[in-house]
Design a protein around this motif. Structure first.
Motif, PDB file in Angstrom:
ATOM      1  N   ASN A  31     -36.297-103.437 -24.336  1.00  0.00           N
ATOM      2  CA  ASN A  31     -35.695-104.288 -25.359  1.00  0.00           C
ATOM      3  C   ASN A  31     -34.172-104.344 -25.257  1.00  0.00           C
ATOM      4  O   ASN A  31     -33.607-104.266 -24.180  1.00  0.00           O
ATOM      5  N   PHE A  32     -33.509-104.465 -26.406  1.00  0.00           N
ATOM      6  CA  PHE A  32     -32.073-104.742 -26.406  1.00  0.00           C
ATOM      7  C   PHE A  32     -31.250-103.597 -25.825  1.00  0.00           C
ATOM      8  O   PHE A  32     -30.222-103.819 -25.178  1.00  0.00           O
ATOM      9  N   THR A  33     -31.669-102.362 -26.042  1.00  0.00           N
ATOM     10  CA  THR A  33     -30.907-101.216 -25.539  1.00  0.00           C
ATOM     11  C   THR A  33     -30.821-101.247 -24.024  1.00  0.00           C
ATOM     12  O   THR A  33     -29.738-101.158 -23.434  1.00  0.00           O
ATOM     13  N   GLN A  34     -31.956-101.389 -23.360  1.00  0.00           N
ATOM     14  CA  GLN A  34     -31.961-101.425 -21.904  1.00  0.00           C
ATOM     15  C   GLN A  34     -31.306-102.701 -21.377  1.00  0.00           C
ATOM     16  O   GLN A  34     -30.601-102.678 -20.359  1.00  0.00           O
ATOM     17  N   ALA A  35     -31.522-103.815 -22.066  1.00  0.00           N
ATOM     18  CA  ALA A  35     -30.946-105.093 -21.634  1.00  0.00           C
ATOM     19  C   ALA A  35     -29.424-105.040 -21.614  1.00  0.00           C
ATOM     20  O   ALA A  35     -28.776-105.580 -20.715  1.00  0.00           O
TER      21      ALA A  35
ATOM     22  N   ALA B 154     -22.739-100.685 -17.649  1.00  0.00           N
ATOM     23  CA  ALA B 154     -23.982-101.101 -16.996  1.00  0.00           C
ATOM     24  C   ALA B 154     -23.925-100.856 -15.494  1.00  0.00           C
ATOM     25  O   ALA B 154     -24.927-100.474 -14.877  1.00  0.00           O
ATOM     26  N   LEU B 155     -22.753-101.054 -14.883  1.00  0.00           N
ATOM     27  CA  LEU B 155     -22.598-100.743 -13.457  1.00  0.00           C
ATOM     28  C   LEU B 155     -22.787 -99.245 -13.212  1.00  0.00           C
ATOM     29  O   LEU B 155     -23.407 -98.828 -12.228  1.00  0.00           O
ATOM     30  N   GLY B 156     -22.258 -98.436 -14.117  1.00  0.00           N
ATOM     31  CA  GLY B 156     -22.400 -96.991 -13.997  1.00  0.00           C
ATOM     32  C   GLY B 156     -23.840 -96.519 -14.050  1.00  0.00           C
ATOM     33  O   GLY B 156     -24.196 -95.507 -13.443  1.00  0.00           O
ATOM     34  N   MET B 157     -24.683 -97.267 -14.766  1.00  0.00           N
ATOM     35  CA  MET B 157     -26.097 -96.901 -14.853  1.00  0.00           C
ATOM     36  C   MET B 157     -26.843 -97.143 -13.541  1.00  0.00           C
ATOM     37  O   MET B 157     -28.020 -96.814 -13.426  1.00  0.00           O
ATOM     38  N   GLY B 158     -26.144 -97.704 -12.569  1.00  0.00           N
ATOM     39  CA  GLY B 158     -26.736 -97.857 -11.242  1.00  0.00           C
ATOM     40  C   GLY B 158     -26.207 -96.836 -10.257  1.00  0.00           C
ATOM     41  O   GLY B 158     -26.527 -96.886  -9.068  1.00  0.00           O
ATOM     42  N   ILE B 159     -25.399 -95.884 -10.738  1.00  0.00           N
ATOM     43  CA  ILE B 159     -24.796 -94.860  -9.878  1.00  0.00           C
ATOM     44  C   ILE B 159     -25.453 -93.507 -10.125  1.00  0.00           C
ATOM     45  O   ILE B 159     -25.627 -93.092 -11.271  1.00  0.00           O
ATOM     46  N   ASP B 160     -25.828 -92.845  -9.060  1.00  0.00           N
ATOM     47  CA  ASP B 160     -26.423 -91.512  -9.141  1.00  0.00           C
ATOM     48  C   ASP B 160     -25.554 -90.568  -8.310  1.00  0.00           C
ATOM     49  O   ASP B 160     -25.413 -90.750  -7.098  1.00  0.00           O
ATOM     50  N   PHE B 161     -24.955 -89.580  -8.954  1.00  0.00           N
ATOM     51  CA  PHE B 161     -24.060 -88.660  -8.252  1.00  0.00           C
ATOM     52  C   PHE B 161     -24.761 -87.877  -7.143  1.00  0.00           C
ATOM     53  O   PHE B 161     -24.109 -87.375  -6.224  1.00  0.00           O
ATOM     54  N   SER B 162     -26.074 -87.787  -7.213  1.00  0.00           N
ATOM     55  CA  SER B 162     -26.812 -87.049  -6.173  1.00  0.00           C
ATOM     56  C   SER B 162     -26.703 -87.738  -4.815  1.00  0.00           C
ATOM     57  O   SER B 162     -26.920 -87.111  -3.772  1.00  0.00           O
ATOM     58  N   SER B 163     -26.356 -89.037  -4.832  1.00  0.00           N
ATOM     59  CA  SER B 163     -26.191 -89.758  -3.563  1.00  0.00           C
ATOM     60  C   SER B 163     -25.060 -89.159  -2.738  1.00  0.00           C
ATOM     61  O   SER B 163     -25.094 -89.189  -1.502  1.00  0.00           O
TER      62      SER B 163
END
Length: 331
Positions: free
Chosen positions: A37-41, A210-219
């Motif tokens: 819903n709106f939170t994830q969107a 939102a861009l940060g939610m596509g970043i994983d420090f484990s990479s």
């Protein structure tokens, strides 16, 4: 509480703080905001929509007399970024060992990471430090998304022949259209231009998150030291080259440096090239993780480097972006 004032004390803070906060959440609790819903969107899936709206607002501020300036800046950024990355890639190919690596780096990873740039990061940085012509320059930067320019570099080196189908004209138009729509509306109605004028800055922290939610420090860990080095090369070499090229053109040098990043979609480039030419298949897995590490490294480091460059200019009495704003945009 002085939240905004505190964040703004950090160089590029309105973008850096939300981005790093989101990356931390995505690394430690990736499902926390992925609840639909709106939170994830808004907080997870909204980057593309928010950036598109940002570009529309930016387009509305462009006076048609300045379109040529934007295209000139975009073309300069595109060529500078590609040339800088291709040169390092060529050196890597010439000096690689029997294992196909140069200082532990796969040459294909170098070219993939250094000729590609993170459009969202660029938009966020020039949203804070650039003017409207700098933001509109993004319309041409869509050309360095994906493996297209990497393939051109490899074909020039004679490593492989040019492969068709690596660039989508439709994708390019889809990036350009929001800017064009905004530009048409803004030039038809001055009231609309003024109405949209404050929207750009408001959107920056939201699409940065939102861009940060596509970043994983484990990479970074998975890509190892090689991936970190690749990220450092991308920021400090391509970013610095862009800085001095723009400075030589009497444009805002911070905008030139804002291209010193690697886009997330560059992670798929080694596999795409290996599919087109089996000669690159041997190191495709290593190249993929190294590019992924470079994506994260540049996303964190580039805003910090930009902040350093801004402070350096300020010590010399140069105010960014005020001293570089195209005069017609002030009207």
């Amino acid at each position: 509480m002085k939240i905004k004032a505190t964040i703004e004390r950090i160089p590029g803070g309105m973008m850096v703080v939300p981005l790093l906060l989101a990356a931390t959440i995505n690394t430690l609790a990736p499902d926390l905001l992925r609840i639909g819903n709106f939170t994830q969107a808004l907080f997870v899936d909204g980057a593309s929509t928010l950036i598109a709206l940002f570009l529309l607002f930016t387009g509305a501020q462009i006076n048609l007399r300045n379109v040529g300036v934007s295209l000139g800046k975009g073309a300069t950024l595109l060529v500078t970024k590609w040339f800088a990355g291709a040169v390092i890639g060529l050196i890597a190919f010439m000096m690689m060992g029997d294992n196909g690596l140069f200082l532990g780096l796969a040459p294909i990873a170098i070219i993939a990471a250094m000729t590609n740039s993170n459009g969202g990061l660029y938009v966020a940085l020039v949203g804070q430090y650039g003017d409207k012509t700098d933001r509109a320059a993004y319309s041409l930067l869509a050309l360095n998304d994906g493996p297209f320019l990497t393939m051109i570099a490899l074909s020039i080196f004679g490593a492989m022949g040019f492969v068709e189908g690596m660039f989508s004209f439709t994708s390019f138009i889809s990036v350009l259209l929001p800017i064009v729509v905004g530009m048409v509306l803004g030039n038809l109605d001055e009231d609309l231009r003024n109405f949209f004028s404050t929207g750009s800055s408001v959107l920056i922290p939201f699409f940065a998150f939102a861009l940060g939610m596509g970043i994983d420090f484990s990479s970074i860990i998975e890509g190892g030291l090689g991936g970190i080095i690749l990220g450092l090369l991308t920021v400090f070499f391509t970013g610095t080259v862009g800085y001095f090229v723009f400075k030589a053109m009497k444009w805002n040098p911070i905008v030139g440096a804002a291209e010193g990043s690697t886009a997330g979609n560059a992670v798929a480039t080694p596999a795409a090239i290996a599919a087109a030419s089996p000669a690159f298949a041997a190191n495709v897995e290593l190249a993929t993780v190294q590019v992924a590490a470079a994506v994260v490294t540049t996303a964190i480091l580039l805003p910090i480097y930009i902040g350093f460059l801004v402070k350096r200019l300020e010590k010399k009495g140069v105010n960014v972006p005020d001293d570089y704003v195209v005069q017609d945009n002030k009207n």
